[in-house]
Design a protein around this motif. Sequence first.
Motif, PDB file in Angstrom:
ATOM      1  N   THR A  84       0.825  -1.206   0.000  1.00 25.59           N
ATOM      2  CA  THR A  84       0.000   0.000   0.000  1.00 25.59           C
ATOM      3  C   THR A  84       0.863   1.263   0.000  1.00 25.59           C
ATOM      4  OG1 THR A  84      -1.716  -1.212   1.219  1.00 25.59           O
ATOM      5  CG2 THR A  84      -1.874   1.188   1.200  1.00 25.59           C
ATOM      6  N   ALA A  85       1.901   1.278   0.854  1.00 26.32           N
ATOM      7  CA  ALA A  85       2.803   2.440   0.904  1.00 26.32           C
ATOM      8  C   ALA A  85       3.548   2.611  -0.423  1.00 26.32           C
ATOM      9  CB  ALA A  85       3.793   2.281   2.054  1.00 26.32           C
ATOM     10  N   ALA A  86       3.983   1.490  -1.018  1.00 19.11           N
ATOM     11  CA  ALA A  86       4.697   1.564  -2.297  1.00 19.11           C
ATOM     12  C   ALA A  86       3.780   2.080  -3.404  1.00 19.11           C
ATOM     13  CB  ALA A  86       5.241   0.196  -2.671  1.00 19.11           C
ATOM     14  N   SER A  87       2.490   1.776  -3.321  1.00 15.56           N
ATOM     15  CA  SER A  87       1.533   2.281  -4.313  1.00 15.56           C
ATOM     16  C   SER A  87       1.474   3.805  -4.265  1.00 15.56           C
ATOM     17  CB  SER A  87       0.144   1.692  -4.057  1.00 15.56           C
ATOM     18  OG  SER A  87       0.157   0.284  -4.195  1.00 15.56           O
ATOM     19  N   VAL A  88       1.513   4.368  -3.052  1.00 17.54           N
ATOM     20  CA  VAL A  88       1.546   5.827  -2.908  1.00 17.54           C
ATOM     21  C   VAL A  88       2.832   6.385  -3.519  1.00 17.54           C
ATOM     22  CG1 VAL A  88       1.575   7.741  -1.264  1.00 17.54           C
ATOM     23  CG2 VAL A  88       0.102   5.760  -0.841  1.00 17.54           C
ATOM     24  N   LEU A  89       3.962   5.711  -3.233  1.00 14.15           N
ATOM     25  CA  LEU A  89       5.243   6.169  -3.781  1.00 14.15           C
ATOM     26  C   LEU A  89       5.246   6.124  -5.307  1.00 14.15           C
ATOM     27  CD1 LEU A  89       7.768   4.481  -1.309  1.00 14.15           C
ATOM     28  CD2 LEU A  89       7.115   6.898  -1.410  1.00 14.15           C
ATOM     29  N   CYS A  90       4.622   5.096  -5.877  1.00 10.54           N
ATOM     30  CA  CYS A  90       4.519   5.014  -7.332  1.00 10.54           C
ATOM     31  C   CYS A  90       3.774   6.227  -7.891  1.00 10.54           C
ATOM     32  CB  CYS A  90       3.783   3.734  -7.745  1.00 10.54           C
ATOM     33  SG  CYS A  90       4.711   2.210  -7.515  1.00 10.54           S
ATOM     34  N   ALA A  91       2.669   6.564  -7.232  1.00 13.75           N
ATOM     35  CA  ALA A  91       1.815   7.643  -7.731  1.00 13.75           C
ATOM     36  C   ALA A  91       2.488   9.009  -7.660  1.00 13.75           C
ATOM     37  CB  ALA A  91       0.499   7.663  -6.950  1.00 13.75           C
ATOM     38  N   VAL A  92       3.367   9.199  -6.697  1.00 16.97           N
ATOM     39  CA  VAL A  92       3.999  10.523  -6.524  1.00 16.97           C
ATOM     40  C   VAL A  92       5.406  10.575  -7.112  1.00 16.97           C
ATOM     41  CG1 VAL A  92       2.619  10.972  -4.451  1.00 16.97           C
ATOM     42  CG2 VAL A  92       4.911   9.972  -4.219  1.00 16.97           C
ATOM     43  N   SER A  93       5.840   9.523  -7.808  1.00 12.65           N
ATOM     44  CA  SER A  93       7.189   9.494  -8.373  1.00 12.65           C
ATOM     45  C   SER A  93       7.372  10.607  -9.402  1.00 12.65           C
ATOM     46  CB  SER A  93       7.468   8.140  -9.037  1.00 12.65           C
ATOM     47  OG  SER A  93       7.455   7.107  -8.080  1.00 12.65           O
ATOM     48  N   SER A  94       8.477  11.314  -9.273  1.00 10.36           N
ATOM     49  CA  SER A  94       8.755  12.435 -10.173  1.00 10.36           C
ATOM     50  C   SER A  94       9.649  12.044 -11.348  1.00 10.36           C
ATOM     51  CB  SER A  94       9.419  13.578  -9.397  1.00 10.36           C
ATOM     52  OG  SER A  94      10.617  13.116  -8.772  1.00 10.36           O
ATOM     53  N   GLY A  95      10.170  10.826 -11.336  1.00  6.44           N
ATOM     54  CA  GLY A  95      11.042  10.365 -12.407  1.00  6.44           C
ATOM     55  C   GLY A  95      10.856   8.882 -12.638  1.00  6.44           C
ATOM     56  N   LEU A  98      12.655   6.573 -10.045  1.00  4.81           N
ATOM     57  CA  LEU A  98      11.938   6.469  -8.773  1.00  4.81           C
ATOM     58  C   LEU A  98      10.721   5.570  -8.901  1.00  4.81           C
ATOM     59  CD1 LEU A  98      12.090  10.196  -7.563  1.00  4.81           C
ATOM     60  CD2 LEU A  98      13.345   8.243  -6.628  1.00  4.81           C
ATOM     61  N   LEU A  99      10.030   5.661 -10.023  1.00  2.55           N
ATOM     62  CA  LEU A  99       8.857   4.806 -10.241  1.00  2.55           C
ATOM     63  C   LEU A  99       9.254   3.340 -10.303  1.00  2.55           C
ATOM     64  CD1 LEU A  99       5.878   4.363 -10.852  1.00  2.55           C
ATOM     65  CD2 LEU A  99       6.339   4.897 -13.249  1.00  2.55           C
ATOM     66  N   ILE A 100      10.341   3.032 -10.997  1.00  2.00           N
ATOM     67  CA  ILE A 100      10.801   1.639 -11.086  1.00  2.00           C
ATOM     68  C   ILE A 100      11.193   1.117  -9.708  1.00  2.00           C
ATOM     69  CG2 ILE A 100      12.666   0.183 -11.985  1.00  2.00           C
ATOM     70  CD1 ILE A 100      12.589   1.959 -14.523  1.00  2.00           C
ATOM     71  N   ALA A 101      11.887   1.945  -8.903  1.00  2.00           N
ATOM     72  CA  ALA A 101      12.255   1.536  -7.546  1.00  2.00           C
ATOM     73  C   ALA A 101      11.017   1.306  -6.684  1.00  2.00           C
ATOM     74  CB  ALA A 101      13.152   2.600  -6.913  1.00  2.00           C
ATOM     75  N   ALA A 102      10.026   2.190  -6.808  1.00  3.15           N
ATOM     76  CA  ALA A 102       8.789   2.029  -6.043  1.00  3.15           C
ATOM     77  C   ALA A 102       8.036   0.779  -6.475  1.00  3.15           C
ATOM     78  CB  ALA A 102       7.909   3.263  -6.214  1.00  3.15           C
ATOM     79  N   ARG A 103       8.081   0.464  -7.760  1.00  8.65           N
ATOM     80  CA  ARG A 103       7.428  -0.758  -8.243  1.00  8.65           C
ATOM     81  C   ARG A 103       8.129  -2.014  -7.723  1.00  8.65           C
ATOM     82  NH1 ARG A 103       2.885  -2.447 -10.419  1.00  8.65           N
ATOM     83  NH2 ARG A 103       3.844  -3.473 -12.201  1.00  8.65           N
ATOM     84  N   ALA A 104       9.466  -1.962  -7.613  1.00  4.53           N
ATOM     85  CA  ALA A 104      10.185  -3.093  -7.020  1.00  4.53           C
ATOM     86  C   ALA A 104       9.765  -3.282  -5.564  1.00  4.53           C
ATOM     87  CB  ALA A 104      11.692  -2.863  -7.117  1.00  4.53           C
ATOM     88  N   LEU A 105       9.617  -2.167  -4.828  1.00  2.00           N
ATOM     89  CA  LEU A 105       9.147  -2.249  -3.444  1.00  2.00           C
ATOM     90  C   LEU A 105       7.730  -2.799  -3.392  1.00  2.00           C
ATOM     91  CD1 LEU A 105       9.765  -1.575  -0.454  1.00  2.00           C
ATOM     92  CD2 LEU A 105       8.778   0.696  -0.874  1.00  2.00           C
TER      93      LEU A 105
END
Length: 466
Positions: A84-95, A98-105
């Motif tokens: 759930t937290a990683a989903s938030v990070l995916c949505a707010v990724s600025s690059g 960062l999105l790929i790292a959040a998706r790995a999480l």
Amino acid sequence: MKSISIRGALASLSLSMLLSSLGTSIANVGLPTLAAAFSASFQHVQWVVLSYLLAITALIVSVGRLGDIIGRRRLLLIGMGVFTAASVLCAVSSGLGLLIAARALQGIGAAIMMALTLALVSGAVPKAKLGSAMGLLGTMSAIGTSLGPTLGGFLLANFGWPAIFLLNVPLGILAMGLAQRFLPKDDPEKRADRAGFDVLGTLVLVLTLLAYALAMTLGRGSFAPLNLALLLVAVVGAGVFVFVERSVESPLVRLTMFRNVQLSAGFAMSLLVTTVVMATLVVGPFYLTGALALNAASVGLVMSTGPLVAALVGVPAGRWVDRLGAHRSGTLGLLAMLTGACLLPAVPTNFGAAGYIVPLAVMTAGYALFQAANNTAVLAAIAPQERGVVSGLLGLSRNLGLITGAGVMGAVFAFGTASHDVLQAPPEAIAQGMRLTFAVAAGLICIALAIGAVSKIVSRRLIASC
């Protein structure tokens, strides 16, 4: 009250399975939008999907074992929180990085959810209803897979790409609330040895699985020197893993468990069958577009037939398992898959889309029945304290089958077309490639049937000798 608790537990586990499968399919449809948003090439943006799949494949066994040690309910709640937290990070990724790292999480959270959902369901429902519960989880997985493209397209069109990740947040919070309320608390006395988490074995296995997954996914089916090098690393890594597991006091995977014929057969059949299922996803779009001349919208509708059938058949398939038994149901499922695999190359192209949809529906219904039966048989054959790691191994066999199917069956299809560029191949060449692919698929299903039959015979002899 007990019935309410079981339903609440199943609702939580069903949401867990839905979210982890939705996490893959909903991102696929967003790749063109993400490529435009981040000014990235397809080769770069595809890592939004690959990072998620690689994290699941590499960690699913390790997190299953960790659940056996620290408590499956506790770790599942952690996994839901991470997802759930990683989903938030995916949505707010600025690059894109960062999105790929959040998706790995997010994939780490999904690995925990996938492994422990199967492990917990076998303790949350009566044994007589285990097949029905497995069928329900299979239905939720299929719904997540089939719903992803449609739901993702709607969210992209109306709310932008962050919405495809923010959708997970309320569902993840709901799943955590249901799990906290209804899942039975961990019993400390039934946990595996707390002192023995195998760090070295985990590291070797993660690196081995990553090397294999990358070997099968990089280059989109073409085996370059890098792919062969990674495959060699995976083979060596597998040997090192076996050596480590024989040496350590508390191994990640007890190799002696594979002496259980039913367990080993279940893993092998799962890998073979999911390799075949992936063939329909890899070959289908090329065949429908190149040989049948369907437009993109029609291809999408035809391809949604498989997940839709799996969603409809999942719960009835589970009930069949409870009534007929796991072995008989699994055999019927494999026979249905074999029928579909033989029909696909036999139906002439002038039958149009119907000539593809009907065999695909038969094959998918058979897969839903086999999956419910196989999961039930494997989890019923092990001690309760090993459910986590065995559930992880079941998930691993499925993921390895999907990855192998994408690489190997894609290569078989390309070879069958006898063309350097499949996109430029004439319709008859594409049809020939499809026929060869599903002839190979039928052979793999026959091998799975043989493994199932031999395992049943051996199991009966072992029981008779005791």
